[in-house]
Write a protein that holds these residues in place. Sequence first.
Motif, PDB file in Angstrom:
ATOM      1  N   MET A  76       5.467   7.112  14.946  1.00  0.00           N
ATOM      2  CA  MET A  76       4.473   7.388  15.973  1.00  0.00           C
ATOM      3  C   MET A  76       4.886   8.638  16.753  1.00  0.00           C
ATOM      4  SD  MET A  76       1.831   5.599  17.313  1.00  0.00           S
ATOM      5  CE  MET A  76       0.866   5.522  18.744  1.00  0.00           C
ATOM      6  N   GLU A  77       3.934   9.539  16.936  1.00  0.00           N
ATOM      7  CA  GLU A  77       4.191  10.775  17.679  1.00  0.00           C
ATOM      8  C   GLU A  77       4.329  10.495  19.174  1.00  0.00           C
ATOM      9  OE1 GLU A  77       2.012  14.622  15.923  1.00  0.00           O
ATOM     10  OE2 GLU A  77       0.670  13.083  16.687  1.00  0.00           O
ATOM     11  N   ASN A  78       5.207  11.249  19.804  1.00  0.00           N
ATOM     12  CA  ASN A  78       5.277  11.149  21.254  1.00  0.00           C
ATOM     13  C   ASN A  78       4.252  12.125  21.852  1.00  0.00           C
ATOM     14  OD1 ASN A  78       6.417  13.764  21.475  1.00  0.00           O
ATOM     15  ND2 ASN A  78       8.490  12.933  21.280  1.00  0.00           N
ATOM     16  N   VAL A  79       4.103  12.104  23.158  1.00  0.00           N
ATOM     17  CA  VAL A  79       3.106  12.919  23.849  1.00  0.00           C
ATOM     18  C   VAL A  79       3.335  14.409  23.595  1.00  0.00           C
ATOM     19  CG1 VAL A  79       2.219  13.586  26.128  1.00  0.00           C
ATOM     20  CG2 VAL A  79       2.623  11.182  25.607  1.00  0.00           C
ATOM     21  N   GLU A  80       4.595  14.831  23.624  1.00  0.00           N
ATOM     22  CA  GLU A  80       4.893  16.254  23.410  1.00  0.00           C
ATOM     23  C   GLU A  80       4.482  16.701  22.002  1.00  0.00           C
ATOM     24  OE1 GLU A  80       7.299  14.113  24.686  1.00  0.00           O
ATOM     25  OE2 GLU A  80       7.042  14.776  26.764  1.00  0.00           O
ATOM     26  N   GLU A  81       4.727  15.868  21.007  1.00  0.00           N
ATOM     27  CA  GLU A  81       4.342  16.198  19.631  1.00  0.00           C
ATOM     28  C   GLU A  81       2.821  16.253  19.489  1.00  0.00           C
ATOM     29  OE1 GLU A  81       8.125  14.262  17.196  1.00  0.00           O
ATOM     30  OE2 GLU A  81       6.454  12.974  17.797  1.00  0.00           O
ATOM     31  N   GLN A  82       2.152  15.311  20.109  1.00  0.00           N
ATOM     32  CA  GLN A  82       0.680  15.319  20.084  1.00  0.00           C
ATOM     33  C   GLN A  82       0.143  16.582  20.746  1.00  0.00           C
ATOM     34  OE1 GLN A  82      -0.411  11.725  22.114  1.00  0.00           O
ATOM     35  NE2 GLN A  82       0.019  10.413  20.359  1.00  0.00           N
ATOM     36  N   GLN A  83       0.724  16.933  21.887  1.00  0.00           N
ATOM     37  CA  GLN A  83       0.274  18.122  22.608  1.00  0.00           C
ATOM     38  C   GLN A  83       0.497  19.379  21.777  1.00  0.00           C
ATOM     39  OE1 GLN A  83      -1.315  17.758  25.520  1.00  0.00           O
ATOM     40  NE2 GLN A  83      -1.802  19.912  25.525  1.00  0.00           N
ATOM     41  N   GLU A  84       1.591  19.444  21.057  1.00  0.00           N
ATOM     42  CA  GLU A  84       1.868  20.600  20.203  1.00  0.00           C
ATOM     43  C   GLU A  84       0.841  20.691  19.063  1.00  0.00           C
ATOM     44  OE1 GLU A  84       3.198  24.095  18.991  1.00  0.00           O
ATOM     45  OE2 GLU A  84       3.740  23.105  20.866  1.00  0.00           O
ATOM     46  N   ARG A  85       0.442  19.566  18.513  1.00  0.00           N
ATOM     47  CA  ARG A  85      -0.604  19.581  17.473  1.00  0.00           C
ATOM     48  C   ARG A  85      -1.930  20.092  18.041  1.00  0.00           C
ATOM     49  NH1 ARG A  85      -2.859  15.649  15.417  1.00  0.00           N
ATOM     50  NH2 ARG A  85      -2.080  13.929  16.639  1.00  0.00           N
ATOM     51  N   VAL A  86      -2.258  19.683  19.251  1.00  0.00           N
ATOM     52  CA  VAL A  86      -3.486  20.156  19.902  1.00  0.00           C
ATOM     53  C   VAL A  86      -3.400  21.665  20.122  1.00  0.00           C
ATOM     54  CG1 VAL A  86      -4.830  20.054  22.045  1.00  0.00           C
ATOM     55  CG2 VAL A  86      -4.002  17.933  20.991  1.00  0.00           C
ATOM     56  N   ARG A  87      -2.265  22.130  20.618  1.00  0.00           N
ATOM     57  CA  ARG A  87      -2.061  23.566  20.865  1.00  0.00           C
ATOM     58  C   ARG A  87      -2.224  24.357  19.567  1.00  0.00           C
ATOM     59  NH1 ARG A  87       1.265  24.702  24.882  1.00  0.00           N
ATOM     60  NH2 ARG A  87       2.665  23.040  24.287  1.00  0.00           N
ATOM     61  N   GLU A  88      -1.594  23.918  18.507  1.00  0.00           N
ATOM     62  CA  GLU A  88      -1.674  24.621  17.225  1.00  0.00           C
ATOM     63  C   GLU A  88      -3.106  24.650  16.694  1.00  0.00           C
ATOM     64  OE1 GLU A  88       1.117  22.949  14.454  1.00  0.00           O
ATOM     65  OE2 GLU A  88       2.819  23.362  15.774  1.00  0.00           O
ATOM     66  N   PHE A  89      -3.806  23.526  16.805  1.00  0.00           N
ATOM     67  CA  PHE A  89      -5.186  23.457  16.309  1.00  0.00           C
ATOM     68  C   PHE A  89      -6.060  24.502  16.991  1.00  0.00           C
ATOM     69  CE2 PHE A  89      -9.558  22.006  16.572  1.00  0.00           C
ATOM     70  CZ  PHE A  89      -9.837  21.718  15.240  1.00  0.00           C
ATOM     71  N   TRP A  90      -6.063  24.535  18.323  1.00  0.00           N
ATOM     72  CA  TRP A  90      -6.933  25.453  19.061  1.00  0.00           C
ATOM     73  C   TRP A  90      -6.441  26.887  18.992  1.00  0.00           C
ATOM     74  CZ3 TRP A  90     -11.422  23.634  19.319  1.00  0.00           C
ATOM     75  CH2 TRP A  90     -11.645  22.294  19.573  1.00  0.00           C
ATOM     76  N   ASN A  91      -5.137  27.095  18.862  1.00  0.00           N
ATOM     77  CA  ASN A  91      -4.602  28.441  18.754  1.00  0.00           C
ATOM     78  C   ASN A  91      -5.122  29.123  17.489  1.00  0.00           C
ATOM     79  OD1 ASN A  91      -2.782  30.516  19.838  1.00  0.00           O
ATOM     80  ND2 ASN A  91      -1.665  30.188  17.937  1.00  0.00           N
ATOM     81  N   ASN A  92      -5.223  28.376  16.409  1.00  0.00           N
ATOM     82  CA  ASN A  92      -5.680  28.928  15.140  1.00  0.00           C
ATOM     83  C   ASN A  92      -7.190  29.089  15.068  1.00  0.00           C
ATOM     84  OD1 ASN A  92      -3.062  29.101  14.056  1.00  0.00           O
ATOM     85  ND2 ASN A  92      -3.113  26.946  13.499  1.00  0.00           N
ATOM     86  N   LYS A  93      -7.912  28.341  15.912  1.00  0.00           N
ATOM     87  CA  LYS A  93      -9.376  28.380  15.847  1.00  0.00           C
ATOM     88  C   LYS A  93      -9.953  28.034  17.223  1.00  0.00           C
ATOM     89  CE  LYS A  93     -13.129  26.428  13.127  1.00  0.00           C
ATOM     90  NZ  LYS A  93     -13.466  25.464  12.091  1.00  0.00           N
ATOM     91  N   PRO A  94      -9.933  29.010  18.162  1.00  0.00           N
ATOM     92  CA  PRO A  94     -10.484  28.724  19.489  1.00  0.00           C
ATOM     93  C   PRO A  94     -11.907  28.171  19.392  1.00  0.00           C
ATOM     94  CG  PRO A  94      -9.332  30.809  19.515  1.00  0.00           C
ATOM     95  CD  PRO A  94      -9.395  30.363  18.068  1.00  0.00           C
ATOM     96  N   CYS A  95     -12.211  27.229  20.256  1.00  0.00           N
ATOM     97  CA  CYS A  95     -13.506  26.550  20.217  1.00  0.00           C
ATOM     98  C   CYS A  95     -14.655  27.550  20.271  1.00  0.00           C
ATOM     99  CB  CYS A  95     -13.604  25.574  21.382  1.00  0.00           C
ATOM    100  SG  CYS A  95     -15.052  24.507  21.288  1.00  0.00           S
ATOM    101  N   GLY A  96     -15.526  27.507  19.267  1.00  0.00           N
ATOM    102  CA  GLY A  96     -16.685  28.385  19.193  1.00  0.00           C
ATOM    103  C   GLY A  96     -16.457  29.636  18.382  1.00  0.00           C
ATOM    104  N   SER A  97     -15.198  29.926  18.048  1.00  0.00           N
ATOM    105  CA  SER A  97     -14.893  31.190  17.377  1.00  0.00           C
ATOM    106  C   SER A  97     -15.483  31.304  15.977  1.00  0.00           C
ATOM    107  CB  SER A  97     -13.374  31.406  17.318  1.00  0.00           C
ATOM    108  OG  SER A  97     -12.755  30.388  16.554  1.00  0.00           O
ATOM    109  N   ASP A  98     -15.886  30.200  15.406  1.00  0.00           N
ATOM    110  CA  ASP A  98     -16.461  30.221  14.058  1.00  0.00           C
ATOM    111  C   ASP A  98     -17.982  30.385  14.060  1.00  0.00           C
ATOM    112  OD1 ASP A  98     -16.961  27.748  15.170  1.00  0.00           O
ATOM    113  OD2 ASP A  98     -16.501  26.622  13.343  1.00  0.00           O
ATOM    114  N   MET A  99     -18.577  30.604  15.210  1.00  0.00           N
ATOM    115  CA  MET A  99     -20.033  30.709  15.312  1.00  0.00           C
ATOM    116  C   MET A  99     -20.552  32.129  15.127  1.00  0.00           C
ATOM    117  SD  MET A  99     -20.967  28.135  18.393  1.00  0.00           S
ATOM    118  CE  MET A  99     -20.528  26.422  18.384  1.00  0.00           C
ATOM    119  N   SER A 100     -19.664  33.072  14.870  1.00  0.00           N
ATOM    120  CA  SER A 100     -20.083  34.450  14.602  1.00  0.00           C
ATOM    121  C   SER A 100     -19.114  35.067  13.602  1.00  0.00           C
ATOM    122  CB  SER A 100     -20.080  35.281  15.883  1.00  0.00           C
ATOM    123  OG  SER A 100     -20.410  36.625  15.592  1.00  0.00           O
ATOM    124  N   GLU A 101     -19.649  35.903  12.755  1.00  0.00           N
ATOM    125  CA  GLU A 101     -18.804  36.612  11.789  1.00  0.00           C
ATOM    126  C   GLU A 101     -18.538  38.051  12.221  1.00  0.00           C
ATOM    127  OE1 GLU A 101     -20.254  36.150   7.796  1.00  0.00           O
ATOM    128  OE2 GLU A 101     -20.379  33.968   8.021  1.00  0.00           O
TER     129      GLU A 101
END
Length: 165
Positions: free
Chosen positions: A1-26
Amino acid sequence: MENVEEQQERVREFWNNKPCGSDMSEHDPAERIYYEEIQEERYRYQYHIPQILDWLKWKDKKVLEIGTGVGTDARQIISRGGNYVGINIDKGSVDATKRALDVFGLTGMVEQSSATSIFLDNGSIDVVYSFGVLHHIPDVNKAVAEIDRILKPGGELLIMLYNRS
């Protein structure tokens, strides 16, 4: 089971690679049309956001947005007169929002910061705005405590959370 810090790092990595909305324009993110297309798509499906933003008087209020995506709502808040501060857990979203403000000639502060440890002073914010973000935070109780800490007495809170049903 992931701890809070590990979960937070996964969230950071996800959004860092694809900021919300960034895929709506080419288009190139250095171009105004990139952000205009993203805004058009966002508000086509979430048409209620500009209407909800009209509920508050933003002029000369110090506003914190938690989770800026690529700065779409930031531009709305600033254009309504808010003194804008935006935070994101990831650098990708911070950079995208800063670039958007620059492209549109708008002024605001955007910083990389966790909502569970906000750098702002106690009682220093008039309005906290967060659209579809808090439910992504592994330690949401800590984020809510930080919001309570930085929000002025009598301040306003405009939060949206997604729900499966």
